[in-house]
Write a protein that holds these residues in place. Structure first.
Motif: not given
Lengths: 713, 80
Positions: A292, A384-385, A387-389, A391, A395-397, A497-499
């Motif tokens: 993290h 991966f790290i 993606d949340k940001m 979104r 956007l998407n990861g 949306s999907y990842f």
């Protein structure tokens, strides 16, 4: 089967072979190992999907004659069900006998360490009832994991030729070529035991161009996008689906379950997994790279190193190339007979060429870095790290990959946005990716930074030029995120949306594929961009050395008399400047000057802005041409000429800090790339999006440059 | 021994579950072809720094997916 009459014809037979496989299975490495330098990149008709074809020759001996094998590297896919444009291409080529690339044989590459998931695609291909060869790659990873595959048993289950390769070490390549030149038996195995309603199948077989029930079923599931069907056939299929109340989603889900069940039985019989080591190398690396705090720190350090090295490492070869071109121009000016043709060669073609060639080291380094990050599996971790940001910005990861690739070139970057399954996220990614500073801006930034920042200037112990360059990249990135955030509220979502993404195991980079990437990208830059740049340079030279009416002759006459009057003074530069101002280029530059004056630009920069709308890197070539016109000796580099450039009215330097920064901001934001406009049109299938993109980026560029110029002035 | 019904997003790091069924038909197609089939063992191995997405191991490899997607997968939790 014996072929008759082949003796009289050429003994060369050509085989068409398609390479397919899951992403991360080593498919491209195998393609490189098979074809070496005999490969080229084109497009599949109608779509911008990269089509890589390559050739290999194989002589089986015993007078059988030489076989030429054409390989097509199809986009990676997990199944035959197309979910993206890339996968649609793979589906069309493999399922449509009328397709120009319809293969004689399909080679499917599978990751041996991950056999179960890979067999899904393999068994689908087998049921198309066309020749299939299975290549098991990444045997070393498999052995590390304590997995053993009983090839004999696997062969008896699949009834197709199976062999091992190690694409990285070129092992198994000859054996594969040999297998391809021999007749490939057709498997009769059935893995998907449940079939749709026989009556429906019967009706469909009569209207579809394919044979084999599984192929019919595949087309049934994908008929809407399938290129091999006429609209009226599509309508008839639609009617049939209604008649038999057939639900494709439920059927596809059912197929996946049944197919994996069959695969489970095969794997249980032929694959053995001994030790299950809980702490693999990948897991240990992941603990750091997706940590993290460390995860983000390392990501920033990677980006920082990338930009510092592009500036540092590339500086030396760039200097050599620069001085080489100065040398050639000097020599040519001294030895070629004076006249229009030599002037065209030295000031038009040579000046334009040097503007292209000098940037090859930087482009090579940048693409090498990106290839290494992709190959090692690190890019997936970044997605991966992030993606949340991402979104939060709509956007998407997976947008991280197009955005980072956008640092190299927006064209492939926008194409790579295809992996994003969600329409809205993909659209936003496409719209903002050109704001990432691409390699074409690099020459512009490099030149402008070197005009206003001395090379030895340091901040603490970092090179100041490198820091400003990094700041330009950060500005582009911030603008991209900000624009994305605004678009998040404007665009309407069409679906969820999907990842869902595979996290590949870490691998040391494949140096040969890094080399092929550099070779391919530099070639494209030199020939594709180079063509445009040299052509524009020649046009520019024409425009800047000719004037409407008899203005040039008048200036010549004026100076001929005045030199006589004032002996000893060199009026040559003044005369050249006056000539450029009178020329067609000067007229055009002057015409747009009122619009760009508020940004701090003069008409010479105006000419460059216009030509840059073809491609940004043309800026440097244009500058080189403009400042070469009238420079008899060609003894100074373009940079030296620009530093010395003075405003004729105020006598101050034209390239002040305010102008240089304002100009860099303009290049950072404006949509000055015909290729990008074209690729956005093709990817979105409408002119609406490229137009919106062109306008919003233009407004952003003008407003930001205006603000920057007036703050720094 | 299966204990109780959960969804995949409720797993804690290291916990193992057996896939039972899906609640979203469209999402299930994507997950199925990636090897997430009913009866398959899944283990949560990683949670991204900001709590989402997550990474699981399934049929011998690592797959990442968002929590929202994971919550459409119903599982039986195995005692760890």
């Amino acid at each position: 089967m014996e072929q008759r009459g082949s003796i009289e014809k050429s003994p060369l037979t050509t085989l068409k072979v398609a390479l397919v496989g899951n992403p991360n299975s080593g498919k491209s490495t195998l393609f490189n190992a098979l074809t070496g330098m005999n490969q080229r990149t084109g497009n599949f008709p109608g779509v911008t999907v990269d089509k890589k074809t390559g050739y290999a020759k194989h002589n089986p001996g015993k007078g059988a004659g030489l076989t030429e094998i054409q390989f097509i590297d199809l986009p990676g896919t997990y199944s035959l069900y197309p979910k993206s444009l890339d996968e649609q291409v793979t589906f069309d080529v493999l399922c449509d006998p009328a397709n120009g690339d319809y293969p004689d044989c399909t080679v499917v590459i599978a990751d041996a360490s991950n056999i179960k998931r890979n067999l899904f695609l393999v068994t689908q291909l087998i049921e198309l009832r066309r020749p299939v060869i299975l290549v098991l790659n990444m045997k070393d990873v498999m052995e590390q994991r304590g997995i053993t595959i009983n090839l004999e048993k696997l062969r008896s289950h699949l009834e197709i030729p199976i062999l091992y390769t190690n694409a990285r070490k070129k092992e198994g390549v000859d054996e594969l070529l040999k297998t391809l030149t021999e007749p490939v038996p057709l498997s009769s195995q059935i893995f998907f035991t449940k079939k749709p309603d026989p009556a429906l199948l019967e009706d469909l077989t009569q209207i579809l161009p394919v044979t084999g029930s599984y192929a019919v079923w595949q087309i049934l599931n994908n008929y809407k996008h399938y290129t091999g069907l006429k609209p009226e056939v599509k309508k008839r299929i639609e009617a049939l689906l209604k008649k038999y109340s057939f639900d494709p989603t439920a059927f596809q889900a059912n197929e996946s379950v049944v197919r994996f069940h069959s695969i489970g039985i095969i794997v249980a019989d032929s694959v053995e997994e001994k030790s299950k080591s809980s702490k693999t190398v990948t897991k240990r690396i992941d603990e750091v790279l997706t940590h993290h705090i460390w995860g983000y720190v390392i990501f920033l350090v990677v980006l920082f190193l990338l930009f510092q090295s592009i500036f540092f490492l590339a500086a030396y070869p760039m200097e050599w190339l620069e001085s080489l071109f100065v040398g050639i121009s000097k020599w040519s000016s001294a030895h070629l007979p004076t006249g229009e043709l030599s002037a065209l060669f030295v000031n038009g073609i040579l000046a334009g060429l040097s503007g292209v060639v000098v940037f090859v080291p930087q482009i090579a380094l940048l693409f090498a870095f990106i290839a290494i990050l992709e190959d090692t599996g690190y890019m997936a971790r970044v997605s991966f790290i992030m993606d949340k940001m991402m979104r939060k910005f709509g956007l998407n990861g997976k947008s991280v990959i197009p955005l980072i690739s956008g640092v190299a070139c927006a064209v492939p970057a926008i194409m790579s946005a295809r992996t994003i399954g969600n329409w809205k996220e993909r659209m936003i990614t496409i719209l903002v990716t050109p704001l990432m500073s691409c390699s074409a801006r690099l020459p512009v930034y490099t030149l402008l930074i070197s005009l206003v920042v001395p090379p030895d200037k340091k901040l603490i112990f970092f090179n100041m030029q490198g820091l400003i360059l990094m700041a330009m990249y950060l500005i582009g990135f911030t603008a991209a995120l900000f624009s994305a955030w605004i678009m998040k509220f404007i665009l309407k979502a069409k679906e969820k949306s999907y990842f869902i993404m595979e996290m590949p195991v870490y691998q040391t980079p494949k140096w040969s594929s890094v080399f092929y990437t550099i070779y391919e990208k530099v070639k494209v830059f030199l020939f594709e961009a180079g063509k445009v740049i040299v052509a524009i340079s020649v046009i520019l030279w024409m425009l800047s050395s000719h004037a409407p009416g008899k203005r040039m002759e008048e200036i010549d006459r004026k100076y001929a008399s005045s030199t006589h009057a004032m002996p000893g003074t060199d009026l040559e530069p003044k005369k050249a400047a006056e000539k450029l101002e009178a020329s067609y280029a000067g007229v055009i530059g002057k015409w747009i000057e009122p619009v760009i004056r508020p940004l701090g630009y003069d008409w010479k920069i105006g000419i460059s802005l216009i030509t840059s709308f073809a491609a940004r890197e043309v800026f440097v070539g244009t500058m080189a041409t403009i400042y070469s016109v009238g420079d008899k000796e060609n003894s100074r580099s373009i940079r030296e000429k620009m530093i010395d450039e003075k405003d004729p009215v105020t006598g101050k330097k034209v390239y002040s800090l305010a102008v240089a920064i304002s100009l860099m901001i303009f290049y950072a934001f404006a949509m000055q790339c015909m290729s990008t406009v074209a690729v956005v049109y093709r990817e979105t299938k409408s002119w609406k999006w490229p137009l919106i993109q062109f306008c919003y980026m233009g407004v952003l560029a003008y407003a930001a440059s205006f603000a920057v110029y007036h703050i720094l002035k | 021994m299966p204990l109780s019904a959960h969804n995949l997003s409720q797993l804690k790091i290291g916990q193992i579950g057996i896939i039972d069924s899906f609640t979203d038909p469209i999402m299930s197609l994507k997950l199925l072809e990636m090897g997430c089939t009913p009866g398959e063992r899944v283990q949560l191995v990683k949670v991204a720094p900001m709590g989402d997405p997550i990474a699981i191991t399934v049929s011998g490899y690592m797959l990442s997916l968002r929590k929202a997607e994971a919550s459409t997968v119903l599982i039986h939790l195995l005692a760890s």
